[in-house]
Design a protein around this motif. Structure first.
Motif, PDB file in Angstrom:
ATOM      1  N   SER A 103      29.342 -87.778-115.500  1.00 17.53           N
ATOM      2  CA  SER A 103      30.763 -87.540-115.235  1.00 17.53           C
ATOM      3  C   SER A 103      31.005 -86.083-114.857  1.00 17.53           C
ATOM      4  O   SER A 103      31.823 -85.789-113.979  1.00 17.53           O
ATOM      5  CB  SER A 103      31.598 -87.916-116.460  1.00 17.53           C
ATOM      6  N   LEU A 104      30.288 -85.177-115.514  1.00 14.40           N
ATOM      7  CA  LEU A 104      30.400 -83.757-115.169  1.00 14.40           C
ATOM      8  C   LEU A 104      29.880 -83.501-113.762  1.00 14.40           C
ATOM      9  O   LEU A 104      30.517 -82.800-112.970  1.00 14.40           O
ATOM     10  CB  LEU A 104      29.601 -82.908-116.169  1.00 14.40           C
ATOM     11  N   LEU A 105      28.726 -84.075-113.443  1.00 17.67           N
ATOM     12  CA  LEU A 105      28.121 -83.837-112.131  1.00 17.67           C
ATOM     13  C   LEU A 105      29.009 -84.343-111.005  1.00 17.67           C
ATOM     14  O   LEU A 105      28.985 -83.804-109.900  1.00 17.67           O
ATOM     15  CB  LEU A 105      26.749 -84.516-112.063  1.00 17.67           C
ATOM     16  N   ARG A 106      29.801 -85.381-111.297  1.00 16.52           N
ATOM     17  CA  ARG A 106      30.690 -85.949-110.273  1.00 16.52           C
ATOM     18  C   ARG A 106      32.113 -85.408-110.384  1.00 16.52           C
ATOM     19  O   ARG A 106      33.026 -85.934-109.762  1.00 16.52           O
ATOM     20  CB  ARG A 106      30.675 -87.480-110.403  1.00 16.52           C
ATOM     21  N   ARG A 141      22.232 -77.350-113.449  1.00 18.65           N
ATOM     22  CA  ARG A 141      23.202 -78.133-112.674  1.00 18.65           C
ATOM     23  C   ARG A 141      24.389 -78.580-113.522  1.00 18.65           C
ATOM     24  O   ARG A 141      25.478 -78.807-112.987  1.00 18.65           O
ATOM     25  CB  ARG A 141      22.508 -79.336-112.021  1.00 18.65           C
ATOM     26  N   VAL A 142      24.182 -78.703-114.817  1.00 21.95           N
ATOM     27  CA  VAL A 142      25.293 -79.035-115.725  1.00 21.95           C
ATOM     28  C   VAL A 142      26.154 -77.793-115.957  1.00 21.95           C
ATOM     29  O   VAL A 142      27.389 -77.851-115.903  1.00 21.95           O
ATOM     30  CB  VAL A 142      24.751 -79.580-117.064  1.00 21.95           C
ATOM     31  N   LEU A 143      25.502 -76.675-116.190  1.00 21.80           N
ATOM     32  CA  LEU A 143      26.220 -75.422-116.472  1.00 21.80           C
ATOM     33  C   LEU A 143      27.053 -74.960-115.280  1.00 21.80           C
ATOM     34  O   LEU A 143      28.014 -74.206-115.446  1.00 21.80           O
ATOM     35  CB  LEU A 143      25.222 -74.328-116.851  1.00 21.80           C
ATOM     36  N   ALA A 144      26.702 -75.413-114.081  1.00 22.69           N
ATOM     37  CA  ALA A 144      27.449 -75.023-112.882  1.00 22.69           C
ATOM     38  C   ALA A 144      28.811 -75.707-112.800  1.00 22.69           C
ATOM     39  O   ALA A 144      29.650 -75.327-111.981  1.00 22.69           O
ATOM     40  CB  ALA A 144      26.629 -75.355-111.637  1.00 22.69           C
ATOM     41  N   LYS A 145      29.041 -76.695-113.656  1.00 24.81           N
ATOM     42  CA  LYS A 145      30.274 -77.472-113.589  1.00 24.81           C
ATOM     43  C   LYS A 145      31.351 -76.877-114.497  1.00 24.81           C
ATOM     44  O   LYS A 145      31.088 -76.548-115.652  1.00 24.81           O
ATOM     45  CB  LYS A 145      29.997 -78.928-113.980  1.00 24.81           C
TER      46      LYS A 145
END
Length: 229
Positions: A103-106, A141-145
């Motif tokens: 959900s975070l990535l999207r 990639r998670v922290l970038a959100k």
């Protein structure tokens, strides 16, 4: 790794009773790719498989089964759609529910997840299972959100409100990076997202430690914890 780093706020009463009586224990790991084992070199290196080995070592008197119900790319709505057939139909004693990352990535809005998560927890508790929530991984990639802190907070709030355990995967992996000074390459795959053999093994060890402590926690200890809040 110490128990203080991974200790659950609550006991696991059903698992505790089964351990004490030497009965079989069935665990279902529900989640997405980091439950399925994306980033691992083989399916045997996924965290559910490693967890079965760790718990069997700790509790040789119990027959322990860990079913992997991870689906790559899944989000909470998909998990709820398959909850009955993939999880509840198995009559699990413990459900490990990993969620939030996709959900975070999207870039999904975080607040709507609260009602879906509550619905899932109510259904799992009605089935009689102990429940542990697992929050997202600490990975580039998670922290970038922008919503990552909101998702981690929402999962913690839901665990507390519904009186289920929470495994702080995000904080454990942050500890590896910030305190142990491990580079991401040590515990995150080259895609900057998925865990690897080393981190899946560490996750399994940490979960086994937390489950064992919570399941065998003396009642007096739990009363003391509740009184101290």
């Amino acid at each position: 790794m110490t128990i203080e780093q991974v200790r659950f706020d609550r006991p696991l009463p059903r698992i505790g009773r089964l351990i004490a009586s030497g009965k079989p224990i069935k665990i279902v790991a529900l989640g997405s790719s980091s439950t399925y084992g994306a980033g691992a070199s083989t399916s045997a290196a996924s965290y559910p498989n490693r967890l079965a080995e760790e718990l069997t070592r700790r509790f040789p008197g119990n027959e322990i089964t860990v079913l992997n119900r991870g689906v790559n790319g899944d989000e909470i709505a998909g998990m709820l759609a398959r909850l009955d057939r993939a999880v509840i139909a198995e009559k699990p004693d413990l459900v490990l529910w990993q969620l939030g990352t996709n959900s975070l990535l999207r870039d999904r809005a975080v607040p709507p997840h609260a009602s879906l998560l509550r619905e899932g927890l109510l259904r799992l508790k009605a089935a009689g299972a102990d429940v542990v929530l697992i929050d997202p991984q600490y990975a580039p990639r998670v922290l970038a959100k922008p919503n990552v802190d909101g998702m981690v907070s929402l999962i913690a709030t839901a665990a507390k409100a519904e009186h289920v355990c929470l495994f702080h995967r995000f904080e454990l992996m942050r500890h590896w990076y910030e305190d142990d000074r491990l580079p991401f390459e040590t515990f995150v795959s080259s895609d900057g997202l998925h865990m690897n053999d080393w981190s899946y093994a560490c996750l399994a060890k940490a979960l086994a430690l937390a489950i064992a402590e919570a399941a065998t926690r003396p009642a007096a200890t739990e009363i003391g914890m509740q009184a101290g809040r």
